[in-house]
Motif scaffolding. Structure first.
Motif, PDB file in Angstrom:
ATOM      1  N   LEU A   3     -20.601  40.314   3.465  1.00  0.00           N
ATOM      2  CA  LEU A   3     -19.503  39.654   2.789  1.00  0.00           C
ATOM      3  C   LEU A   3     -20.057  38.697   1.747  1.00  0.00           C
ATOM      4  O   LEU A   3     -21.228  38.315   1.778  1.00  0.00           O
ATOM      5  CB  LEU A   3     -18.615  38.903   3.777  1.00  0.00           C
ATOM      6  N   VAL A   4     -19.208  38.355   0.824  1.00  0.00           N
ATOM      7  CA  VAL A   4     -19.576  37.372  -0.181  1.00  0.00           C
ATOM      8  C   VAL A   4     -18.324  36.578  -0.502  1.00  0.00           C
ATOM      9  O   VAL A   4     -17.209  37.105  -0.474  1.00  0.00           O
ATOM     10  CB  VAL A   4     -20.186  38.063  -1.436  1.00  0.00           C
ATOM     11  N   VAL A   5     -18.505  35.290  -0.736  1.00  0.00           N
ATOM     12  CA  VAL A   5     -17.364  34.457  -1.123  1.00  0.00           C
ATOM     13  C   VAL A   5     -17.599  33.988  -2.554  1.00  0.00           C
ATOM     14  O   VAL A   5     -18.683  33.491  -2.886  1.00  0.00           O
ATOM     15  CB  VAL A   5     -17.205  33.233  -0.193  1.00  0.00           C
ATOM     16  N   ASP A   6     -16.620  34.201  -3.386  1.00  0.00           N
ATOM     17  CA  ASP A   6     -16.690  33.693  -4.755  1.00  0.00           C
ATOM     18  C   ASP A   6     -16.383  32.196  -4.689  1.00  0.00           C
ATOM     19  O   ASP A   6     -15.229  31.794  -4.613  1.00  0.00           O
ATOM     20  CB  ASP A   6     -15.679  34.430  -5.630  1.00  0.00           C
ATOM     21  N   LEU A   7     -17.440  31.414  -4.700  1.00  0.00           N
ATOM     22  CA  LEU A   7     -17.248  29.977  -4.491  1.00  0.00           C
ATOM     23  C   LEU A   7     -16.732  29.264  -5.736  1.00  0.00           C
ATOM     24  O   LEU A   7     -16.402  28.090  -5.683  1.00  0.00           O
ATOM     25  CB  LEU A   7     -18.540  29.353  -3.973  1.00  0.00           C
ATOM     26  N   ASN A   8     -16.653  29.992  -6.861  1.00  0.00           N
ATOM     27  CA  ASN A   8     -15.922  29.412  -7.989  1.00  0.00           C
ATOM     28  C   ASN A   8     -14.441  29.333  -7.642  1.00  0.00           C
ATOM     29  O   ASN A   8     -13.751  28.384  -7.992  1.00  0.00           O
ATOM     30  CB  ASN A   8     -16.087  30.258  -9.246  1.00  0.00           C
ATOM     31  N   ARG A   9     -13.980  30.363  -6.962  1.00  0.00           N
ATOM     32  CA  ARG A   9     -12.559  30.407  -6.603  1.00  0.00           C
ATOM     33  C   ARG A   9     -12.238  29.553  -5.393  1.00  0.00           C
ATOM     34  O   ARG A   9     -11.156  28.992  -5.312  1.00  0.00           O
ATOM     35  CB  ARG A   9     -12.184  31.836  -6.225  1.00  0.00           C
ATOM     36  N   CYS A  10     -13.121  29.571  -4.421  1.00  0.00           N
ATOM     37  CA  CYS A  10     -12.860  28.916  -3.134  1.00  0.00           C
ATOM     38  C   CYS A  10     -12.413  27.473  -3.354  1.00  0.00           C
ATOM     39  O   CYS A  10     -12.999  26.728  -4.113  1.00  0.00           O
ATOM     40  CB  CYS A  10     -14.119  28.940  -2.285  1.00  0.00           C
ATOM     41  N   GLN A  11     -11.349  27.114  -2.689  1.00  0.00           N
ATOM     42  CA  GLN A  11     -10.813  25.760  -2.831  1.00  0.00           C
ATOM     43  C   GLN A  11     -11.054  24.954  -1.568  1.00  0.00           C
ATOM     44  O   GLN A  11     -10.493  23.880  -1.392  1.00  0.00           O
ATOM     45  CB  GLN A  11      -9.309  25.815  -3.095  1.00  0.00           C
ATOM     46  N   GLU A  30     -15.942  19.621   1.720  1.00  0.00           N
ATOM     47  CA  GLU A  30     -15.382  20.676   0.874  1.00  0.00           C
ATOM     48  C   GLU A  30     -16.233  21.924   0.736  1.00  0.00           C
ATOM     49  O   GLU A  30     -15.754  22.946   0.293  1.00  0.00           O
ATOM     50  CB  GLU A  30     -15.162  20.116  -0.547  1.00  0.00           C
ATOM     51  N   SER A  31     -17.529  21.829   1.064  1.00  0.00           N
ATOM     52  CA  SER A  31     -18.404  22.985   0.831  1.00  0.00           C
ATOM     53  C   SER A  31     -18.253  23.993   1.954  1.00  0.00           C
ATOM     54  O   SER A  31     -18.237  23.625   3.117  1.00  0.00           O
ATOM     55  CB  SER A  31     -19.865  22.552   0.791  1.00  0.00           C
ATOM     56  N   LEU A  33     -19.950  27.105   3.924  1.00  0.00           N
ATOM     57  CA  LEU A  33     -21.149  27.891   4.197  1.00  0.00           C
ATOM     58  C   LEU A  33     -20.692  29.095   5.006  1.00  0.00           C
ATOM     59  O   LEU A  33     -19.852  28.964   5.881  1.00  0.00           O
ATOM     60  CB  LEU A  33     -22.151  27.093   5.033  1.00  0.00           C
ATOM     61  N   TYR A  34     -21.254  30.256   4.702  1.00  0.00           N
ATOM     62  CA  TYR A  34     -20.855  31.426   5.487  1.00  0.00           C
ATOM     63  C   TYR A  34     -22.079  32.284   5.751  1.00  0.00           C
ATOM     64  O   TYR A  34     -23.083  32.205   5.039  1.00  0.00           O
ATOM     65  CB  TYR A  34     -19.778  32.223   4.757  1.00  0.00           C
ATOM     66  N   THR A  59     -14.850  38.701  -0.252  1.00  0.00           N
ATOM     67  CA  THR A  59     -14.999  40.151  -0.356  1.00  0.00           C
ATOM     68  C   THR A  59     -15.797  40.633   0.839  1.00  0.00           C
ATOM     69  O   THR A  59     -16.879  40.110   1.120  1.00  0.00           O
ATOM     70  CB  THR A  59     -15.794  40.544  -1.613  1.00  0.00           C
TER      71      THR A  59
END
Ligand SMILES: Cc1cc2nc3c(=O)[nH]c(=O)nc-3n(C[C@H](O)[C@H](O)[C@H](O)COP(=O)(O)OP(=O)(O)OC[C@H]3O[C@@H](n4cnc5c(N)ncnc54)[C@H](O)[C@@H]3O)c2cc1C
Ligand code: SF4
Lengths: 77, 464
Positions: A3-11, A30-31, A33-34, A59
């Motif tokens: 999986l990958v997280v788009d951390l630009n989007r992540c709120q 707020e950060s 980690l996955y 994703t």
């Protein structure tokens, strides 16, 4: 399962961390980690996390069981 | 559909080659298949691994929460490619439409995508760089080696360079209880990307978490013991520190050397392309079959006066790759411009740092919300009376709003009041960026357009 997280989007809403705490965790206020590779038996939880993320930042690998076509078969010419 | 059917043929039976099998390369390949490309697709990568994600390397991986071999990028779909991994491309023959590989093979293409990214800038003193215990951090192998040495409990780690990556490394060390010194040539961490006003906050974060932060100094020499392991570093201020791990974090260099002599417009600043990701050749003529995307590309951006913009940002690599792939398969009228608004995140010392726009173009900054002393604030950057960038420390939710101001070239300082505006945020102040001619550390943004009065470049046609 990758999986990958788009951390630009992540709120940092932490919905994912609530649904799959062993894969997603807040780090500070707020950060996020996955774990970029979760166990295969977590697929259902992951699907829930993907659906719950309000900004669709997560994703998950498309298909799994029949072997990821992106890895074994394609690699090594 | 093109009038002569050539696009149809390309889609059905064409050959597309992607050089650089990482984030941009993979996302481009997926987009090509998504848009109906049924021909042959070859992915060439010099690393022996399939595409993986780099941001976790300086975060999860160094914290020991994930291993470097488990950061492979998820696939949106099968791309059914021929993979040539572990083999660098060594040359390009534009006339014959052929890519040369290090193993002597040649691969022919109808369309080529170049996504070779950047690499870590090595320690300039070669013999010192080769000492055991000296690392850089760009690849999976780098992260793996560095993590192993952190796990052995070094007595002190020295990080050279306090850009985003260097700061994240220092943060991970502190979280693992390892003593760490950070040496930075500028007056504060992150100064090149965010300026001195925000750099001061970054410095506070380092110190609050027990980092021995030394600013305004350069490391002049690394010293090894008789077994060839690093043991000390000498500073320009005459100090010496003992360290058994040294991480060189001095920014990046673009992977364009393999294109030397090819006739493509590629050099140390990257590969110039038009807004549609088509590469320029050295004569300034746009090619129609060679595309670029990701960290290696530099492309003109309307928000910044169409100056060429190079970004070392994850989101840019994804967006540009998708645009390049789409345009490869499209008629000129259906092509899309890549006009992504720069956006970046970092996570260090438990703080979520995000930026949009190009803060480093800003001459002034306004602390629009929150407060620097609480390490939770939104800084808005102004350039020639308009909003050009914004940064948040643990205030992500406001960023989207400022992105809209950047996109609409809203006036700076913003005329309206905001929630949580503090006395310190009533007036803009100088953003305090160092002299732009002094190199800073990435992941950054570089504007590399030429002003009409810029006569430093002379054109010397190569003779063959
Ligand atoms: C430690 C680290 C942390 C980061 N953290 C963040 C972050 O928090 N936020 C953010 O926005 N961005 C971050 N980034 C930046 C982000 O990872 C990059 O912007 C992104 O990887 C760019 O993708 P790319 O595909 O353009 O290039 P790359 O990922 O650099 O891939 C290029 C590939 O091409 C290969 N290659 C080079 N030359 C050749 C050749 N001649 N032949 C064949 N292959 C070649 C390279 O080995 C590499 O595999 C980070 C980067 C690093 C290293
Ligand atoms: S649910 Fe989405 S926005 Fe919320 S923390 Fe998870 S990834 Fe981020």
């Amino acid at each position: 399962m990758r999986l990958v997280v788009d951390l630009n989007r992540c709120q940092g809403y932490a919905q994912c961390a609530f649904l799959a705490p062993d894969v997603f965790a807040m780090h500070g206020d707020e950060s996020l980690l996955y774990n970029p590779e979760a166990e295969e038996d977590r697929r259902e939880d992951m699907a829930r996390a993907v659906a719950a993320c309000p900004v669709q930042a997560i994703t998950v690998e498309a298909n799994s069981l029949d072997g990821n076509p992106g890895t074994d078969r394609e690699i090594g010419r | 559909m093109s009038a002569d059917g050539s696009l149809d043929r390309l889609k059905r039976e064409g050959r597309i080659v992607v050089v650089g099998a990482s984030l941009a390369g993979l996302r481009a390949a997926e987009t090509l298949r998504e848009e109906g490309f049924a021909g042959s697709l070859t992915m060439i990568g010099d690393e022996p691994y399939e595409p993986y994600d780099r941001p976790p390397l300086s975060k999860q991986v160094l914290l020991g929460r994930a291993t470097a071999d488990r950061t492979g990028l998820p696939r949106h779909r099968a791309i059914d490619a021929q993979w040539r991994l572990g083999v660098p491309a060594t040359g390009l023959d534009m006339a014959a439409r052929r890519v040369r590989l290090a193993d002597g093979d040649e691969v022919e293409y109808d369309r080529l995508l170049i996504a070779t990214g950047v690499r870590a800038r090595p320690w300039p003193q070669e013999d010192e760089a080769e000492l055991d215990g000296v690392f850089v951090l760009r690849t999976r192998d780098d992260a793996d080696a560095l993590e192993r040495s952190l796990a052995q409990g070094p007595r002190r780690v020295l990080v050279i360079g306090a850009g985003f990556t260097g700061s994240e490394i220092a943060s991970a060390c502190r979280e693992r209880g390892i003593a760490v010194t950070v040496a930075e040539r500028a007056d504060a961490p992150l100064v090149g990307a965010l300026g001195g006003v925000v750099g001061e906050v970054a410095a506070e974060l380092h110190r609050k978490h027990g980092v021995d932060l030394r600013c305004g100094v350069m490391v002049t020499r690394l010293e090894g013991d008789s077994a060839g392991h690093v043991r000390a570093a000498h500073f320009s201020d005459g100090n010496t520190i003992q360290a058994d791990v040294v991480v060189v974090s001095l920014g990046a260099q673009r992977n364009t050397e393999w294109l030397a002599g090819s006739g493509l417009g590629a050099g140390p600043r990257g590969i110039a392309c038009d807004a549609g990701c088509r590469a320029f050749d050295i004569r300034g003529i746009v090619t129609d079959d060679i595309y670029v995307a990701g960290d290696v590309a530099r492309s003109p951006h309307p928000l910044f006066g169409y100056q060429f913009l190079s970004l070392e940002h994850w989101g840019n690599a994804v967006a540009q790759a998708e645009t390049a792939a789409h345009n490869m398969l499209s008629d000129s009228a259906d092509r899309r411009p890549h006009i992504w608004v720069p956006a970046f995140w970092s996570s260090q010392f438990g703080v979520n740092i995000k930026s949009v726009g190009v803060p480093s173009m800003g001459t002034e900054i306004l602390i629009a919300q929150g407060s620097r002393s609480e390490h939770r604030f939104t800084g808005v950057y102004g350039y020639q009376g308009r909003v050009i960038g914004a940064v948040t420390f643990d205030q992500t939710k406001w960023l989207q709003f400022y992105q809209q101001l950047i996109e609409t070239t809203a006036p700076f300082p913003p005329a309206f009041p905001t929630v949580d505006r503090r006395p310190e945020g009533q007036q803009p102040m100088p953003a305090d960026f160092p002299d732009p001619s002094v190199p800073t550390h990435g992941p950054t943004v570089t504007l590399s357009g030429y002003a009409p009065d810029d006569r430093r470049l002379t054109f010397t046609p190569a003779r063959h």
